[in-house]
Design a protein around this motif. Structure first.
Motif, mmCIF file in Angstrom:
data_model
loop_
_atom_site.group_PDB
_atom_site.id
_atom_site.type_symbol
_atom_site.label_atom_id
_atom_site.label_comp_id
_atom_site.label_asym_id
_atom_site.label_seq_id
_atom_site.Cartn_x
_atom_site.Cartn_y
_atom_site.Cartn_z
ATOM 1 N N ASN A 42 0.807 -1.213 0.000
ATOM 2 C CA ASN A 42 0.000 0.000 0.000
ATOM 3 C C ASN A 42 0.840 1.263 0.000
ATOM 4 O O ASN A 42 0.347 2.333 0.356
ATOM 5 C CB ASN A 42 -0.945 0.012 1.206
ATOM 6 N N LEU A 45 -0.535 4.222 -1.962
ATOM 7 C CA LEU A 45 -1.828 4.738 -1.526
ATOM 8 C C LEU A 45 -1.761 5.443 -0.181
ATOM 9 O O LEU A 45 -2.608 6.270 0.123
ATOM 10 C CB LEU A 45 -2.851 3.592 -1.429
ATOM 11 N N SER A 46 -0.809 5.096 0.640
ATOM 12 C CA SER A 46 -0.681 5.655 1.980
ATOM 13 C C SER A 46 0.804 5.761 2.301
ATOM 14 O O SER A 46 1.632 5.272 1.547
ATOM 15 C CB SER A 46 -1.397 4.750 2.990
ATOM 16 N N PRO A 47 1.153 6.376 3.418
ATOM 17 C CA PRO A 47 2.579 6.437 3.763
ATOM 18 C C PRO A 47 3.162 5.033 3.906
ATOM 19 O O PRO A 47 2.559 4.153 4.498
ATOM 20 C CB PRO A 47 2.586 7.169 5.107
#
Length: 153
Positions: A42, A45-47
């Motif tokens: 991910n 999509l995210s840190p």
């Protein structure tokens, strides 16, 4: 006359390892590994991403080695497996980057669809690149630990 102190540390055997450490690390390691894979997948999509996910995966291997000994970890992740994983992930990364630069320079597309924004397959080449970076970082962190633990004995 006082006794001379030892200038070296004796290598711990598996029987001297802390039972408490084994009781804690055993159940928690699968969750650490799953969390590392989650961060790896991910990252676009995210840190997170390749480096942070690989760091978590490498730390999970180090915890297993601390609790159960490097002999048991090396049965699953031998030096050969780690070397092949490291070299293959770096070669894959280099190949994908060269391919994307060549395709991008000619004005073409990479051939990988971008997908729906916000989904796991929406990053094009970012996901495979994150995975290859993560594997290289995980192997590197475990190798650093292995080198330092060998010099202790």
């Amino acid at each position: 006359m006082p006794k001379k102190c030892k200038l070296y540390r004796e290598k711990k055997s598996d029987t001297n390892r802390s039972m408490l450490l084994q009781a804690i690390v055993g159940p928690i390691t699968p969750f650490i590994m799953i969390y590392g894979i989650y961060i790896l997948f991910n990252g676009h999509l995210s840190p997170g991403g390749g480096f942070s996910g690989g760091t978590i995966l490498g730390t999970g291997l180090v915890l297993c080695s601390l609790a159960y000994g490097s002999e048991k970890v090396s049965k699953v992740f031998s030096e050969r497996v780690l070397t092949v994983t490291f070299c293959a992930s770096l070669a894959f990364y280099a190949g994908i980057k060269v391919w994307s630069f060549m395709v991008g320079a000619t004005g073409g597309t990479t051939g990988i669809p971008l997908g729906t924004p916000g989904t796991i397959l929406s990053g094009g080449l970012i996901l495979p690149l994150n995975i290859s970076i993560g594997l290289a970082v995980a192997v590197t962190i475990y190798n650093f630990y292995a080198l330092f633990s060998e010099s202790e004995a």
